[in-house]
Design a protein around this motif. Structure first.
Motif, mmCIF file in Angstrom:
data_model
loop_
_atom_site.group_PDB
_atom_site.id
_atom_site.type_symbol
_atom_site.label_atom_id
_atom_site.label_comp_id
_atom_site.label_asym_id
_atom_site.label_seq_id
_atom_site.Cartn_x
_atom_site.Cartn_y
_atom_site.Cartn_z
ATOM 1 N N ASP A 94 41.570 43.780 42.992
ATOM 2 C CA ASP A 94 41.533 42.454 42.365
ATOM 3 C C ASP A 94 42.759 42.295 41.482
ATOM 4 O O ASP A 94 43.225 43.273 40.882
ATOM 5 N N ASP A 96 42.969 40.869 38.654
ATOM 6 C CA ASP A 96 42.705 40.855 37.209
ATOM 7 C C ASP A 96 42.613 42.250 36.583
ATOM 8 O O ASP A 96 42.211 42.384 35.431
ATOM 9 N N GLN A 98 40.501 44.505 37.034
ATOM 10 C CA GLN A 98 39.144 45.059 36.857
ATOM 11 C C GLN A 98 38.978 46.290 37.742
ATOM 12 O O GLN A 98 38.150 47.151 37.472
ATOM 13 N N ARG A 197 34.044 49.860 35.561
ATOM 14 C CA ARG A 197 34.731 48.581 35.779
ATOM 15 C C ARG A 197 35.023 47.937 34.430
ATOM 16 O O ARG A 197 34.104 47.694 33.641
ATOM 17 N N ARG A 200 38.143 41.830 32.526
ATOM 18 C CA ARG A 200 39.412 41.276 32.996
ATOM 19 C C ARG A 200 40.533 41.558 31.998
ATOM 20 O O ARG A 200 40.307 41.444 30.796
HETATM 21 MG MG MG Z 1 37.342 39.885 38.326
#
Ligand code: MG
Ligand code: UDP
Length: 313
Positions: A94, A96, A98, A197, A200
């Protein structure tokens, strides 16, 4: 030198892209034994994401940008990456951050050890609402329950795939895509890595309740025709439940007799009608499976063909 493709879908991520560029260059610097291509799929961004991506590509030829003609959604962006990547292995990430690029070296180690699908499983999720975490938890469990192939729990798209897996995914052209279930469907040797995780790095998530629900329904219906079979089970339950009603109606007398016989007949006719629907459902399920046009099987090795050539088969 082996080439690794990093496939990154981008939709309105201008706030996080400079950080992403920094992290990607850092990761590539630490893994100098590999060549990298950073395949950034701009999924119809309306902010300055595309211009930023173009500037990355102008600075460094490892950055490749593919701009989709509008916002098609993450699944379509991933497919565009699958279609265009050239690597010996590909990693989905991703934009961002993450999905931490710091996990890529461990993924590559597992790949070198012979695993073809190294997926990252979340042990915690930061910066996400309780509702999102709970719905994701429930969604993965329902998916796993209904699926004929084993689904990896708490696992998103963050994973490394060998070229064989990429070619297999390329051959699956269905419109209604749920990449998570396709990863399971293709099979191959899988290895789990655990990670936390993060929230962001910048910007805002674009997922809304509507798109989560849409994803869940699409995921389940693209994975299994089991709900259609439930209609047949319902029909059987209805037909069976009419038996005690009819039996009691025959044994009793007076107005109760007519009531029970009437109820029993209604139940039986409803059961028959539902059964007819269930049969239709079974055929619709078959048509649904056929229209996907999936290959009947996927081979892991070419040994049989080589054997054939040598007259061994
Ligand atoms: Mg995300
Ligand atoms: N994304 C995309 N198209 C969309 C929505 C999202 O390509 O229509 C990308 C987004 O830029 C990000 C990834 O998909 O790289 C995950 O999106 P997001 O962070 O919004 O989802 P979440 O992490 O909250 O599930």
């Amino acid at each position: 030198m082996k080439l690794i493709s990093l496939i990154i879908p981008v939709h309105n991520e201008e706030a996080v892209l400079p950080l992403l560029q920094e992290q990607l260059l850092l990761t590539a610097g630490e893994l100098s034994q590999y060549q990298f291509e950073f395949l950034l799929i701009d999924d119809g961004s309306q902010d300055k994401s595309y211009q930023l991506l173009q500037s990355f590509a102008a600075q460094d030829s490892r950055f490749c940008v593919l701009r989709l003609s509008r916002n098609f959604g993450k699944e379509a962006a991933l497919m565009a990456g699958i279609d265009t990547c050239r690597g010996d292995a590909a990693v989905f990430l991703d934009a961002d951050l993450q999905d931490p690029p710091q996990l890529i070296p461990r993924m590559l180690e597992c790949w070198e050890a012979g695993y073809q699908d190294v997926y990252a499983r979340r042990i915690s999720r930061q910066g996400e609402s309780i509702f999102k975490r709970a719905s994701a938890w429930l969604y993965y469990r329902i998916l796993a329950r209904l699926s004929e192939v084993s689904i990896q729990p708490d696992t998103g798209d963050f994973r490394l795939l060998d070229r064989r897996c990429i070619l297999a995914l390329r051959s699956l052209r269905e419109q209604n895509r749920c990449t998570k279930s396709l990863f399971s469907w293709i099979g191959f040797r899988k290895k789990e890595l655990l990670f936390h995780r993060q929230a962001r790095a910048a910007g805002k998530s674009q997922w809304k309740l509507g798109s989560l629900l849409n994803l869940a329904v699409r995921g389940i219906t693209s994975l299994t025709t089991a709900p259609l079979r439930w209609i047949v089970i319902l029909a059987l339950v209805l037909c069976l439940s009419c038996t005690p009603l009819l039996a009691a109606g025959i044994l009793l007398c007076g107005p109760a007799r007519f009531l029970l016989l009437g109820l029993g007949c209604v139940c039986f006719l409803l059961g028959l009608q539902t059964f007819a629907l269930g049969i239709l459902g079974e055929y619709i399920g078959q048509i649904f499976t056929e229209t996907k046009g999936r290959p009947v099987y996927l081979a892991d090795t070419n040994e049989a063909r080589e054997g054939c050539r040598h007259g061994q088969y």
